[in-house]
Design an enzyme around this catalytic site. Structure first.
Site, PDB file in Angstrom:
ATOM      1  N   GLY A 274       0.797  -1.216   0.000  1.00 62.61           N
ATOM      2  CA  GLY A 274       0.000   0.000   0.000  1.00 62.61           C
ATOM      3  C   GLY A 274       0.828   1.263   0.000  1.00 62.61           C
ATOM      4  O   GLY A 274       0.439   2.278  -0.591  1.00 62.61           O
ATOM      5  N   GLU A 275       1.980   1.231   0.662  1.00 59.18           N
ATOM      6  CA  GLU A 275       2.840   2.420   0.720  1.00 59.18           C
ATOM      7  C   GLU A 275       3.529   2.702  -0.614  1.00 59.18           C
ATOM      8  O   GLU A 275       4.189   3.736  -0.769  1.00 59.18           O
ATOM      9  CB  GLU A 275       3.900   2.253   1.819  1.00 59.18           C
TER      10      GLU A 275
ATOM     11  N   TRP B  82      -3.320  -8.025   3.048  1.00 58.36           N
ATOM     12  CA  TRP B  82      -2.036  -8.680   3.296  1.00 58.36           C
ATOM     13  C   TRP B  82      -2.006  -9.596   4.511  1.00 58.36           C
ATOM     14  O   TRP B  82      -0.937  -9.934   5.004  1.00 58.36           O
ATOM     15  CB  TRP B  82      -0.929  -7.640   3.377  1.00 58.36           C
TER      16      TRP B  82
ATOM     17  N   ASN C  86      -4.792  -0.201   4.670  1.00 56.11           N
ATOM     18  CA  ASN C  86      -4.859   1.254   4.709  1.00 56.11           C
ATOM     19  C   ASN C  86      -4.959   1.872   3.323  1.00 56.11           C
ATOM     20  O   ASN C  86      -4.666   1.242   2.303  1.00 56.11           O
ATOM     21  CB  ASN C  86      -3.627   1.817   5.420  1.00 56.11           C
TER      22      ASN C  86
ATOM     23  N   ASP D  28      -2.713   5.331   8.351  1.00 52.01           N
ATOM     24  CA  ASP D  28      -2.120   4.008   8.138  1.00 52.01           C
ATOM     25  C   ASP D  28      -2.673   2.997   9.135  1.00 52.01           C
ATOM     26  O   ASP D  28      -1.980   2.070   9.554  1.00 52.01           O
ATOM     27  CB  ASP D  28      -0.589   4.075   8.231  1.00 52.01           C
TER      28      ASP D  28
ATOM     29  N   ARG E 208      -6.592  -1.975  14.604  1.00 50.26           N
ATOM     30  CA  ARG E 208      -5.389  -1.148  14.671  1.00 50.26           C
ATOM     31  C   ARG E 208      -5.710   0.288  15.102  1.00 50.26           C
ATOM     32  O   ARG E 208      -4.883   0.961  15.714  1.00 50.26           O
ATOM     33  CB  ARG E 208      -4.713  -1.159  13.293  1.00 50.26           C
TER      34      ARG E 208
ATOM     35  N   TRP F 254       4.576  -7.706  20.472  1.00 48.08           N
ATOM     36  CA  TRP F 254       4.569  -8.081  19.054  1.00 48.08           C
ATOM     37  C   TRP F 254       4.134  -9.524  18.844  1.00 48.08           C
ATOM     38  O   TRP F 254       4.318 -10.068  17.754  1.00 48.08           O
ATOM     39  CB  TRP F 254       5.961  -7.873  18.453  1.00 48.08           C
TER      40      TRP F 254
END
Length: 592
Positions: A194-195, A248, A266, A308, A335, A481
């Site tokens: 996406g970025e 993803w 995003n 994002d 998120r 994480w």
């Protein structure tokens, strides 16, 4: 601050493409029936079952003997960087995907290597992340998606390539980190990127031939339903072509009613004012027909995404107790920092039930109680030429790691991060294929953390029926994480912290019961399986990717430990009967 992003995440490596064969003599064929009703002794998909529970019905390891849990074998993958794939186990055979396009097959009882598959990267290839989040099983094949946009089917016995199919175009900035999902003879996968201005999608391929079956585009083209939420004229009229919404992460599946639920990432660029409108289906969950990829319904968590806050994780499929009846529902810690409960019908229609913050969110000034649509505090919305400061940061209240639902306790266990914010100012970046085009310079992004903050990472246990927190544990010197595994014996297992520990907790009280220090930090999901009546707990240790990047920032600016060892190792544990409490009153500590 984030200036090390390119160096940390954009490296490349070349490895030979091969399969070192020591073929299995037998293999248990994976059918739709087995995937829909997985045996307790196996772990056939990334989250253990289609509903996304990350839960095991096995009951040999319990609160009474967990202190006697000991490693029975370990296996070094020989690969650095972040290991984010869970082991997948089918009747005594374990498959582990690693960073840099590798898959290892092992004897799940002994750790002996069976075969290893490696794949070349094309000349000039680079990706934002080099991780892999797992394989899928169907029939007599193992399916893995290569970073270089190739879906590969491997013979489960030998590791030899049966077929390859192109999913996306890496020269445009697309790459794949997701585990595929197998349903009814189709293998489904979506890309990252996406970025880099990639327009998101999900594709399905025939499991036997590799032929592409269908494509669902997360950003609709003009004239398609949802296209009215994208600009139709002016400078940004073609924003849909590079609008992001990459899919993803693996979705979940209602096998009873034949409905796929998939998360959409995003928007691209990050600045919502460069693509005015709600921007469907960015930051949404979509319900799809797995036969042809047509959309049944959707729910968008936040419109015109400018933070994002990817919604790549599909909600966990559950049932809620309502007046003595079981009501189909979904739950998800997103998120954006809000916990959502959504309704679902047999036909795949999604409805909003409620939402509340589970970490600090400074952007939502309110959420409509009927529709779930948020109203924004404009000071927290970054724009083109206008700085915005918001919480949580781009890593969100919960990043990609899996939450876990335990049907016995009725609780959802959420790995979370709180008390972190971000500020940036957007700019116009013309898209160049394969280059960063998020509308913000990496060096201008600032992670903001109060110097007196008492914690960032932790675990929350939430009663799904009341939507209230039951307990939490927090980490004073670490982000979280790690994914979570819950068990039928009211335990949860998780890693995720920079101290390299693998921990077990009492699932009802949150009391820590056991821990073991591994070679590296754990960011892969734990699993459980059984062979010859003995239960094993397995996890892959291997720190890297975002966890390493953020740890470096915390070290530079807050004095945290910086150099967390890297290197992948598969760790497999079982109860040491000689140390078990029923045979020895005082079991020794398992931390070493």
């Amino acid at each position: 601050m984030i200036k090390t992003l390119s160096a940390a995440l954009l490296g490349s490596v070349l490895v030979p493409a091969l399969a070192v064969a020591a073929p299995l003599k037998t293999y248990s064929t994976v059918t739709q029936e087995r995937l829909s009703n997985p045996e307790p002794e196996n772990w056939l998909m990334a989250k253990g079952n289609y509903a996304g529970w990350s839960y095991t019905p096995l009951d040999q390891v319990n609160a009474g003997n967990v202190k006697s849990l000991r490693p029975v074998w370990s296996y070094s993958t020989g690969v650095t960087s972040g290991h984010e794939a869970p082991p997948i186990v089918n009747n005594g055979v374990m498959y582990v995907a690693t960073p840099y396009n590798q898959v290892i097959a092992m004897d799940a009882k002994t750790g002996e290597s069976v075969w290893r598959y490696k794949r070349d990267f094309p000349e000039g290839f680079s990706a934002f992340h080099y991780t892999n989040r797992g394989v899928a099983l169907w029939g007599d094949k193992v399916y893995v998606a290569g970073l270089d946009c190739r879906l590969v089917a491997l013979d489960a016995k030998t590791g030899k390539v049966a077929w390859e199919a192109e999913v996306c175009d890496w020269t445009q900035g697309a790459y794949i980190t997701s585990a595929p999902v197998a349903v009814n003879g189709k293998i489904m996968i979506g890309p990252s990127g996406g970025e880099f201005g990639v327009r998101g999608f999900l594709k399905a391929f025939d499991a036997e031939t590799g032929k592409e079956d269908w494509t669902f585009w997360a950003v609709p083209a003009p004239g398609q339903p949802g296209s009215e939420t994208w600009p139709k004229e002016g400078r940004w009229k073609d924003a849909w072509k590079i609008g992001g919404g990459t899919m993803w992460m693996p979705g979940n599946y209602d096998a009873k009613n034949g409905v796929l639920y998939w998360g959409v990432g995003n928007g691209s660029p990050w600045l919502g004012d460069q693509r005015p409108g709600d921007n469907l289906y960015v930051a949404s969950v979509v319900a799809l027909n797995p036969a042809d990829g047509t959309i049944k319904s959707h729910f968008q968590y936040h419109w015109n995404d400018s933070w994002d806050w990817a919604a790549m994780n599909a909600p966990t499929l559950i049932e809620l107790d309502r007046d003595g009846k079981k009501v189909p529902a979904m739950i998800s810690a997103q998120r954006n920092g809000y916990l959502y409960r959504l309704g679902r019908t047999d036909g795949g229609q999604i409805s909003f039930l409620d939402a509340r913050p589970f970490v600090k969110n400074t952007v939502f000034s309110s959420v409509d109680p009927k529709t779930g649509r948020p109203t924004y505090n404009q000071a927290g919305v970054p724009g083109t030429g206008r700085a915005g400061t918001y919480c949580p940061s781009v890593w969100g209240g919960k990043d990609w790691p899996y939450e876990s639902f335990n049907p016995k306790t009725g609780m959802l266990y959420v790995p979370f991060n709180d008390n972190h914010c971000m500020t940036y100012e957007g700019k116009v970046q013309e898209r160049v294929p394969g280059q960063w085009s998020a509308g913000v310079d990496i060096t201008d992004i600032k992670l903001l953390i109060d110097k007196d903050v008492k914690y960032i990472g932790g675990i929350q246990a939430i009663d799904v029926n009341t939507n209230k927190e039951v307990w939490r544990d927090t980490y004073a010197k670490s982000w979280m994480w790690g994914s979570i595994l819950s068990t039928a014996t009211d335990l949860i297992f998780t890693g995720g912290t920079s101290d390299r520990m693998f921990r077990a907790y009492d699932a009802k009280s949150g009391k820590e019961l056991w821990s073991f220090k591994t070679n590296s930090g754990i960011i892969s999901p734990p699993i459980s399986y059984a062979i010859d009546g003995k239960q094993y707990i397995a996890v892959v240790s291997g720190w890297g990717v975002d966890s390493a990047l953020v740890q470096g920032i915390m070290a530079d600016e807050h004095g945290w430990e910086k150099d967390i060892p890297q290197g992948g190792t598969v760790w497999v544990f079982a109860v040491d009967d000689e140390k078990a409490p029923e045979k020895r009153a005082e079991a020794g500590s398992s931390t070493r």
